[in-house]
Write an enzyme that holds these catalytic residues in place. Structure first.
Site, PDB file in Angstrom:
ATOM      1  N   LEU A 208       0.731  -1.027   0.027  1.00 54.57           N
ATOM      2  CA  LEU A 208      -0.290   0.083   0.335  1.00 54.57           C
ATOM      3  C   LEU A 208       0.862   1.395   0.041  1.00 54.57           C
ATOM      4  O   LEU A 208       2.147   1.369   0.540  1.00 54.57           O
ATOM      5  CB  LEU A 208      -1.248   0.109   0.945  1.00 54.57           C
ATOM      6  CG  LEU A 208      -1.737  -1.006   0.964  1.00 54.57           C
ATOM      7  CD1 LEU A 208      -2.404  -1.005   2.878  1.00 54.57           C
ATOM      8  CD2 LEU A 208      -3.077  -0.866   0.635  1.00 54.57           C
ATOM      9  N   HIS A 209       0.171   2.634  -0.795  1.00 53.57           N
ATOM     10  CA  HIS A 209       1.188   3.232  -0.715  1.00 53.57           C
ATOM     11  C   HIS A 209       0.257   4.587  -0.974  1.00 53.57           C
ATOM     12  O   HIS A 209       0.837   5.916  -1.469  1.00 53.57           O
ATOM     13  CB  HIS A 209       2.753   3.080  -2.027  1.00 53.57           C
ATOM     14  CG  HIS A 209       2.461   3.081  -3.028  1.00 53.57           C
ATOM     15  ND1 HIS A 209       2.560   2.034  -3.639  1.00 53.57           N
ATOM     16  CD2 HIS A 209       2.391   4.406  -4.294  1.00 53.57           C
ATOM     17  CE1 HIS A 209       1.930   2.313  -5.375  1.00 53.57           C
ATOM     18  NE2 HIS A 209       2.496   4.013  -5.374  1.00 53.57           N
ATOM     19  N   ARG A 210      -0.574   4.796  -2.284  1.00 49.34           N
ATOM     20  CA  ARG A 210      -1.459   5.476  -2.249  1.00 49.34           C
ATOM     21  C   ARG A 210      -2.046   6.538  -1.221  1.00 49.34           C
ATOM     22  O   ARG A 210      -2.214   5.407  -0.466  1.00 49.34           O
ATOM     23  CB  ARG A 210      -3.311   4.341  -3.307  1.00 49.34           C
ATOM     24  CG  ARG A 210      -2.151   4.414  -4.312  1.00 49.34           C
ATOM     25  CD  ARG A 210      -1.933   4.597  -5.686  1.00 49.34           C
ATOM     26  NE  ARG A 210      -1.630   4.298  -6.910  1.00 49.34           N
ATOM     27  CZ  ARG A 210      -0.584   4.612  -7.642  1.00 49.34           C
ATOM     28  NH1 ARG A 210      -0.904   5.672  -7.644  1.00 49.34           N
ATOM     29  NH2 ARG A 210      -0.316   3.623  -9.009  1.00 49.34           N
ATOM     30  N   ASP A 282      -1.980  -1.317  -3.947  1.00 50.42           N
ATOM     31  CA  ASP A 282      -2.496  -0.436  -4.633  1.00 50.42           C
ATOM     32  C   ASP A 282      -1.637   0.099  -6.106  1.00 50.42           C
ATOM     33  O   ASP A 282      -1.295   1.262  -6.380  1.00 50.42           O
ATOM     34  CB  ASP A 282      -3.340   1.224  -4.126  1.00 50.42           C
ATOM     35  CG  ASP A 282      -1.936   0.841  -3.068  1.00 50.42           C
ATOM     36  OD1 ASP A 282      -0.631   0.597  -3.148  1.00 50.42           O
ATOM     37  OD2 ASP A 282      -2.262   2.014  -2.253  1.00 50.42           O
TER      38      ASP A 282
END
Length: 365
Positions: A208-210, A282
């Protein structure tokens, strides 16, 4: 001919590796083609840069602009200042940019203002979501690009709608898959495999990084809590930066089957993905690799710039919709996930096509 190749962030390194190999192959045939590698330093953690050069046998850069972190504007400005100076000192025939990171856009602007032609690898992809910095980077880059190397016919169509000529657009395939195919036999079992007692197809991997997922604390807590609950007894391996890890722990996001691990190199990370029961992400690039490796992929985004991964690949978009996430897990755990196909020209030879087109364009011999 001299090509200045720009790399700035983790995804870029996987894309430039096969291109450099293809250039060297043509050099061995006596073709007058050379390259100079510029690393902007956009990603500067060793696990995000140096490790990739070592693992993928990429020559270390001729220069590192060392821009490091900052706001979008600060980073863009620093890259432009550094690259402008470097380009003036090192004239080139063509600047090649890859992907859709800040370095891609910033170096394209500098090159065009210096009167240098630009080739964009992975051109024409669009999510339609202007909340994503990457979408703005794509739009600006493509508006200035001279030669477009595309991964799909969707990308070709997007570029033609913008009025670009057929002789500027080259459907070559996916250089990310070139790197995957070349290194499949070299994928390396990470140390955590034995430490956590992992078994093939008996765990999941999550990234996850968005900002839409990680910047709002309540949203992040609800998302991870639901995923952990739906995963039941499957361990979830979550490579995460120490700063993000602290945030997650402060939110009391500590579960028995959720394992925070350090960022992994290319060979170890893709070993985990290839052997995973399912992928939660994501990231756009990971959906390409899971489609080729036939690993079920639940994408925690509302849109994608890679529609082929959904239409014929193994990817399903669920966004942050609790019902869609639940439905996707039900399908995954029941063993009824769709069997994907590999998109056209994702065959490991995209970089060779790119370099062959450049040789024809510049009439090298």
């Amino acid at each position: 001919m001299i090509i200045t190749i720009v790399a700035g962030a983790r995804p870029n390194f996987m894309k430039i590796a096969p291109i450099i190999d293809a250039i060297k192959e043509q050099q061995s045939k006596g073709i007058d083609i050379n390259f100079r590698l510029v690393h902007t330093g956009q990603h500067y953690d060793k696990n995000l840069s140096d490790t990739f050069f070592e693992e993928l046998n990429i020559p270390f850069p001729d220069v590192n602009l060392e821009v490091k972190s900052g706001t979008q504007a600060e980073q863009t400005a620093a890259i432009m200042l550094g690259f402008e100076k470097d380009l003036k000192q090192n004239p080139t025939d063509l600047v090649m940019v890859v992907g859709d990171v800040t370095s891609t856009m910033a170096c394209t602007i500098v090159a065009k203002k210096e009167g240098v032609k630009v080739a964009h690898v992975e051109a024409g992809i669009r999510s339609g979501d202007l909340r994503m910095p990457e979408e703005i980077n794509r739009m600006v880059t493509d508006s200035l690009t001279d030669y477009f190397f595309t991964t799909s016919k969707y990308a070709n169509s997007n570029l033609k709608k913008l009025g670009f000529d057929d002789d500027q657009i080259f459907f070559v395939g996916n250089v990310m898959i070139d790197t995957l195919r070349k290194n499949e036999e070299r994928l390396t079992e990470p140390q955590l495999w034995k430490e956590l007692g992992l078994k093939s197809k008996a765990y999941m991997v999550m990234t996850l990084h968005r900002p839409s997922n990680v910047d709002e604390e309540n949203q992040l807590k609800a998302l991870i809590s639901q995923i952990v609950e739906l995963a039941k007894d499957y361990p979830i391996i979550f490579p995460v930066h120490p700063r993000t890890k602290k945030l997650l722990q402060d939110l009391d996001l500590n579960f028995e089957n959720l394992h925070y691990v350090e960022p992994l190199g290319y060979l170890e990370f893709n070993y985990l993905v290839k052997n995973a029961f399912g992928m939660l992400t994501d990231s756009g690039g990971i959906t390409e690799e899971t489609s080729v490796m036939n690993v079920p992929c639940i994408t925690l985004r509302e849109n994608t710039e890679r529609p082929e991964t959904c239409e014929i690949g193994t990817n399903v978009l669920v966004g942050n919709d609790k019902n869609k996430i639940e439905q996707a897990f039900a399908q995954l755990l029941s063993g009824n996930w769709k069997k994907g196909q590999i998109p056209e020209l994702w065959d490991g030879n995209a970089a060779k096509r790119i370099v062959e087109h450049l040789i024809k364009i510049y009439k090298l011999n």
